[in-house]
Write an enzyme that holds these catalytic residues in place. Structure first.
Site, short mmCIF file in Angstrom:
data_model
loop_
_atom_site.label_atom_id
_atom_site.label_comp_id
_atom_site.label_asym_id
_atom_site.label_seq_id
_atom_site.Cartn_x
_atom_site.Cartn_y
_atom_site.Cartn_z
N ASP A 268 0.87 -1.17 0.00
CA ASP A 268 0.00 0.00 0.00
C ASP A 268 0.90 1.22 0.00
O ASP A 268 2.02 1.18 0.54
CB ASP A 268 -0.87 0.00 1.26
N ASP B 73 2.97 11.92 -4.16
CA ASP B 73 1.50 11.89 -4.11
C ASP B 73 0.97 12.54 -2.85
O ASP B 73 1.41 12.21 -1.75
CB ASP B 73 1.02 10.42 -4.12
N HIS C 232 0.18 14.39 -7.14
CA HIS C 232 -1.06 13.75 -7.58
C HIS C 232 -2.14 13.89 -6.51
O HIS C 232 -1.85 13.73 -5.32
CB HIS C 232 -0.77 12.27 -7.86
N HIS D 1 -11.70 3.30 -10.81
CA HIS D 1 -12.43 2.49 -9.82
C HIS D 1 -13.34 1.47 -10.48
O HIS D 1 -13.82 0.57 -9.83
CB HIS D 1 -13.31 3.40 -8.94
N CYS E 178 -6.05 7.97 -11.28
CA CYS E 178 -5.27 7.52 -10.12
C CYS E 178 -4.51 6.26 -10.55
O CYS E 178 -4.51 5.90 -11.73
CB CYS E 178 -6.25 7.24 -8.96
C1 LIG Z 1 -5.46 5.65 -3.33
N1 LIG Z 1 -6.17 5.20 -2.19
C2 LIG Z 1 -5.57 4.81 -1.03
C3 LIG Z 1 -6.08 5.30 0.17
N2 LIG Z 1 -5.51 4.98 1.33
C4 LIG Z 1 -4.44 4.17 1.33
N3 LIG Z 1 -3.86 3.86 2.48
N4 LIG Z 1 -3.92 3.67 0.19
C5 LIG Z 1 -4.46 3.96 -1.00
O1 LIG Z 1 -3.97 3.48 -2.02
N5 LIG Z 1 -7.13 6.12 0.15
C6 LIG Z 1 -7.74 6.58 -1.04
C7 LIG Z 1 -7.56 5.59 -2.10
C8 LIG Z 1 -8.40 4.40 -1.81
N6 LIG Z 1 -8.06 3.44 -2.74
C9 LIG Z 1 -7.66 2.19 -2.45
C10 LIG Z 1 -7.35 1.46 -3.55
C11 LIG Z 1 -6.98 0.15 -3.41
C12 LIG Z 1 -6.93 -0.40 -2.18
C13 LIG Z 1 -6.57 -1.82 -2.12
O2 LIG Z 1 -6.40 -2.43 -3.15
N7 LIG Z 1 -6.50 -2.45 -0.98
C14 LIG Z 1 -6.18 -3.84 -0.98
C15 LIG Z 1 -5.18 -4.17 0.10
C16 LIG Z 1 -3.84 -3.61 -0.24
C17 LIG Z 1 -2.77 -4.26 0.59
O3 LIG Z 1 -2.39 -3.74 1.60
N8 LIG Z 1 -2.35 -5.43 0.19
C18 LIG Z 1 -1.38 -6.24 0.88
C19 LIG Z 1 -2.03 -7.46 1.49
C20 LIG Z 1 -2.72 -8.24 0.45
C21 LIG Z 1 -3.51 -9.41 1.02
O4 LIG Z 1 -4.73 -9.33 1.10
N9 LIG Z 1 -2.83 -10.48 1.37
C22 LIG Z 1 -3.49 -11.68 1.77
C23 LIG Z 1 -2.58 -12.85 1.51
C24 LIG Z 1 -2.10 -12.89 0.09
C25 LIG Z 1 -2.97 -13.69 -0.79
O5 LIG Z 1 -2.93 -14.92 -0.69
O6 LIG Z 1 -3.68 -13.10 -1.64
C26 LIG Z 1 -3.81 -11.57 3.25
O7 LIG Z 1 -3.19 -10.74 3.96
O8 LIG Z 1 -4.73 -12.27 3.67
C27 LIG Z 1 -0.35 -6.70 -0.14
O9 LIG Z 1 -0.54 -6.49 -1.33
O10 LIG Z 1 0.66 -7.24 0.29
C28 LIG Z 1 -7.44 -4.64 -0.78
O11 LIG Z 1 -7.36 -5.83 -1.13
O12 LIG Z 1 -8.46 -4.13 -0.30
C29 LIG Z 1 -7.22 0.32 -1.06
C30 LIG Z 1 -7.61 1.65 -1.20
N1 LIG Z 2 1.10 6.29 -6.85
C1 LIG Z 2 -0.13 5.81 -6.29
C2 LIG Z 2 -1.08 6.94 -6.09
C3 LIG Z 2 -2.40 6.53 -5.58
S1 LIG Z 2 -3.28 7.84 -4.91
C4 LIG Z 2 -0.72 4.78 -7.21
O1 LIG Z 2 -0.52 4.89 -8.39
O2 LIG Z 2 -1.42 3.87 -6.76
ZN LIG Z 3 -4.66 8.59 -6.49
#
Ligand SMILES: CN1c2c(nc(N)[nH]c2=O)NC[C@@H]1CNc1ccc(C(=O)N[C@@H](CCC(=O)N[C@@H](CCC(=O)N[C@@H](CCC(=O)O)C(=O)O)C(=O)O)C(=O)O)cc1
Ligand SMILES: N[C@@H](CCS)C(=O)O
Ligand SMILES: [Zn+2]
EC number: 2.1.1.14
Length: 769
Positions: free
Chosen positions: A499, A609, A652, A705, A737
């Site tokens: 993240d 960002d 961004h 999205h 984004c």
């Molecule tokens: C740009 N945005 C964000 C916001 N806030 C943030 N902190 N980060 C952001 O990017 N706010 C505004 C927007 C909101 N948008 C988003 C967009 C996308 C996500 C998102 O995709 N979240 C993922 C989790 C991301 C993450 O941390 N992944 C970890 C863990 C992955 C996982 O689930 N692992 C599994 C095991 C692996 C497997 O077998 O698949 C587990 O832990 O169980 C990683 O990639 O390592 C989501 O899935 O929701 C959030 C906000």
């Molecule tokens: N560099 C980040 C910005 C999200 S707000 C991305 O591309 O996911």
């Molecule tokens: Zn963004």
């Protein structure tokens, strides 16, 4: 007796169960019945947690598959015709509004999604028509869920978004010009019908959220409360009693609205954010009205300071009597993770400092007891006092080296060497960019393969070398795709990042991070905010290895990618013992070192960002806002100004309504800005002409999205609209984004059309020149 109350509980479940069920349903892996059953299981489990904790007033209708405001759009049959005409099932229509639908011959984009007040949660904006009508949906969800709880033995208090907030948070649809609040007369009868149905089902009280009361309100919105709540009161005993809930700010500046609630049972206020509103609010209450005192923080993870909360509660009880005070969470607990009990890896001393949703509901119940009979919860009170003392005295919180560096920050460290015109001339030669340069915002699809490999690495199942090799291959692939797409400024794709905030938190001193502390951000997407516990510093470069590698295998300029100081702060759980400006400056200094290191390693375009800059803006105009903008803008400038003029700084902003915020964005002095814009009216860009904005801008042309792949014609139309407001030589073409949530085939399809559209305009303007 003092009662305890919770305004809302997180929906996702301990293991992000709702996310998994929703995503499985969208991928046709489970049936609608299976999804509904899973949702019911979660609701029952969450009610039980609260009942077992001893909470007296437990909410229902706080559950939502995607978003609670979207629930109300469907509840009031305020669904735009482009969705109803598709004849989807109610649940699919609901998801179509949330995330778009491109399947089985149906092709509709999603409704606009924006920030929920100053939080990192996003709601779907009610989108209203000139000839808008409302009616109550069949089998209304709040009634259904109330009855479901009742049948399972839970007497709940349904939560509704209030009629004024629902409209005030909405907007006119494209092609309509209606001022949403003028639709109040049409909405209120439906609202009363809903309340009658709830009463008939057995609801004694409802919580009606009117959070817009913390804003500076227009006279029309202010005036709307009286007719709305008088109509509800006129229904007398046919409707439940009403508690009007506000949060994330104070309501003192809107006290002239309070007579509208004369017949309400009570008012809820946020005493974590604004404890000073307690005494004035007490004075405003009618002789029998109840105060719901929000003393347990719904927005952070710090253990409640019982002593402080009890002080507030005693003041309230002294003035009102115990029967007229409810101990409550400050807001819904939607913004907190499910349970601390899942955290097995936190340092033991630090573990004792935290409280997540399942622990906060216990805090509310303990406080309700403590306030009239402290001895009955003596052990809990003593343990709490000990935890507060241990944190206050912990060596973790204080790093003299960080403080020393902060004391040496000078004014000139915030400014680039020369002004934009001169810088841009150097960047143009250095980077040789075409007209309408195309780029992306940083991330490429986070495939399940990437997550699986990262998970293996985290668990020690593969070595660092194996993981690094895997990441290099992912970067190679991202570059190969960008070659094929013929983009102009490349990104490495961020495959190594879990993240954009958590990743940096894990590399900075002063943070701790969790394993299961997920919080819903939008729809099925969750974030795991790292927690700032002490002074922040950068032990080693954080992104240089991947960016340097990517640049070495790329034939076009490679953009380095960092999360800005304000966003790192806002999307973490910040400390509550040090002012946020201090934490932000510490982050800025750490990032400044990273920016300079990237440049030293051959990265000459660096994007920092700051999507959370707007979100952090205090909700009301005034001195607090000015002070915030000063330190927030300075933090960004401090982080980015250490480079040469020939290095191009991008920033961004997604989810940022930028009209009231334009001057802050301009003050950042970033060479290039990208902003989310694909679902907004292009007219909003007029501010850039009106203010004579000199630098470059990429308003988003692709809604990332939605799984929907827009055709080239849509990109062309969008760019054409933008050119009415921006000069061709200042326009960049990019998505709204990052693309991490999309699939590769969607990204390839959409970016192919985006680049073609950019080339169309490049040619058109080259011919003109
Ligand atoms: C740009 N945005 C964000 C916001 N806030 C943030 N902190 N980060 C952001 O990017 N706010 C505004 C927007 C909101 N948008 C988003 C967009 C996308 C996500 C998102 O995709 N979240 C993922 C989790 C991301 C993450 O941390 N992944 C970890 C863990 C992955 C996982 O689930 N692992 C599994 C095991 C692996 C497997 O077998 O698949 C587990 O832990 O169980 C990683 O990639 O390592 C989501 O899935 O929701 C959030 C906000
Ligand atoms: N560099 C980040 C910005 C999200 S707000 C991305 O591309 O996911
Ligand atoms: Zn963004």
């Amino acid at each position: 007796m003092v009662q305890s109350s919770v305004l809302g509980f997180p929906r996702m479940g301990a293991l992000r169960d709702l996310k998994k069920a929703n995503e499985a349903y969208w991928a046709d892996k489970i049936t609608q019945e299976a999804l509904l059953a899973e949702a019911k299981r979660l609701r029952l489990a969450h009610w039980k947690i609260q009942k077992d904790a001893g909470v007296d007033i437990i909410p229902s209708n706080d559950f939502a598959f995607y978003d609670h405001v979207l629930d109300h759009i469907q509840l009031f049959n305020a669904v735009p015709e482009r969705y109803t005409s598709q004849k989807l099932s109610p649940l699919d229509e609901y998801f179509a509004m949330g995330r778009g639908h491109q399947k089985g011959g149906v092709d509709v984009p999603a409704l606009e999604m924006v920030k929920w007040f100053d939080s990192n949660y996003h709601y779907v904006k009610p989108t209203l028509q000139d000839n808008q009508t409302f009616s109550l949906a069949k089998d209304p969800k709040p009634v259904r869920e109330f009855l479901e709880a009742k049948e399972a033995g839970f007497q709940t208090r349904p939560v509704l978004v209030g009629p004024v907030s629902f409209l005030a948070l909405g907007k006119a649809d494209r092609g309509s010009s209606v001022n949403p609040i003028t639709l109040l007369d049409k909405l209120v009868p439906v609202y009363v019908e809903l309340l009658k149905a709830l009463k008939a089902a057995g609801a004694e009280t409802v919580q009606i959220d009117e959070p817009v009361l913390v804003f500076d309100l227009s006279p029309e919105v202010k005036a709307a409360f009286k007719p709305a709540y008088e109509a509800i009161a006129a229904a007398g005993s046919a409707v439940p009693s009403v508690v009007v809930a506000t949060y994330f700010g104070d309501i003192v500046h809107n006290f002239d609205v309070l007579p509208a609630f004369a017949n309400a049972q009570g008012i809820h206020v946020d005493l974590v954010r604004n404890p000073e509103q307690l005494e004035p609010v007490i004075k405003q209450l009618g002789p029998n009205q109840i105060l719901s005192a929000g003393v347990v923080d719904g927005r952070n993870i710090w253990k409640n300071d019982f002593q402080k909360s009890l002080g507030l509660l005693q003041t309230a009880i002294k003035a009102l009597g115990a029967d007229r005070v409810i101990v409550a969470t400050s807001s819904s607990l939607l913004h907190t993770p499910h349970t601390l009990a899942s955290e097995k890896k936190l340092p033991t001393d630090v573990y004792e400092w935290f409280s997540f949703a399942s622990e906060k509901v216990k805090e509310v119940a303990i406080l309700a007891k403590a306030v009239t009979d402290a001895e009955s919860v003596r052990a809990e009170l003593d343990a709490n006092a000990a935890a507060m003392k241990a944190r206050a005295e912990s060596a973790r919180t204080n790093d003299p080296k960080v403080k020393e560096r902060q004391s040496q920050v000078t004014e000139e460290m915030h400014n680039r060497k020369t002004a934009f015109d001169n810088r841009y001339a150097q960047q143009k030669t250095h980077l040789s960019l075409p007209l309408f340069p195309t780029t992306t915002i940083g991330s490429f699809p986070q495939t399940s393969e990437i997550r699986v490999q990262r998970n293996k690495f985290t668990k020690g199942e593969i070595s660092e070398e194996q993981y690094d090799d895997f990441i290099k291959k992912e970067i190679d692939y991202a570059i190969q795709i960008q070659d094929e797409l013929d983009l102009d400024v490349y990104v490495h794709g961020e495959p190594e990042r879990n993240d954009m905030v958590q990743y940096f938190g894990e590399r900075l001193q002063g943070y701790v991070f969790t394993t299961h502390a997920w919080v819903q951000s939008y729809g099925s997407r969750c974030v795991r905010p790292p927690i700032i516990v002490g002074d922040i510093s950068r032990p080693a470069p954080m992104t240089v290895k991947e960016s340097k590698y990517a640049a070495s295998v790329s034939k076009k300029p490679m953009k380095g990618m960092l999360t800005g100081p304000v966003t790192c702060l806002r999307w973490s759980f910040p400390r509550n013992d040090v002012h946020q400006s201090v934490q932000c400056q510490q982050l800025a200094l750490a990032l400044r070192d990273e920016v300079v290191d990237l440049e030293k390693n051959g990265i000459f375009v660096i994007q920092v960002d700051e999507p959370a800059l707007r979100e952090g803006l205090p909700l009301r105009k005034g001195s607090e806002r000015d002070a915030y903008l000063k330190w927030a803008v300075n933090s960004f400038k401090l982080a980015t100004a250490g480079v040469e003029d020939s290095t191009q700084i991008h920033s961004h902003f997604c989810y940022s309504e930028f009209q009231d915020f334009f001057h802050a964005i301009a003050a950042l002095d970033a060479d290039v800005l990208s902003i989310e814009n694909s679902k907004s009216d292009a007219k909003l860009l007029k501010v850039f002409i009106d203010e004579d904005y000199p630098r470059h801008i990429g308003p988003g042309v692709y809604d990332i999205h939605s799984p929907r792949v827009p055709p080239e014609s849509e990109f062309i139309q969008r760019i054409q609209e933008m050119l009415e407001f921006l000069r061709p030589e200042q326009l960049w073409i990019n998505p709204d984004c990052g693309l991490k949530t999309r699939k590769w085939d969607e990204v390839k399809g959409a970016l192919t059309s985006m680049v073609k559209a950019a080339k169309y305009f490049r040619e058109k303007y080259a011919n003109k020149a």
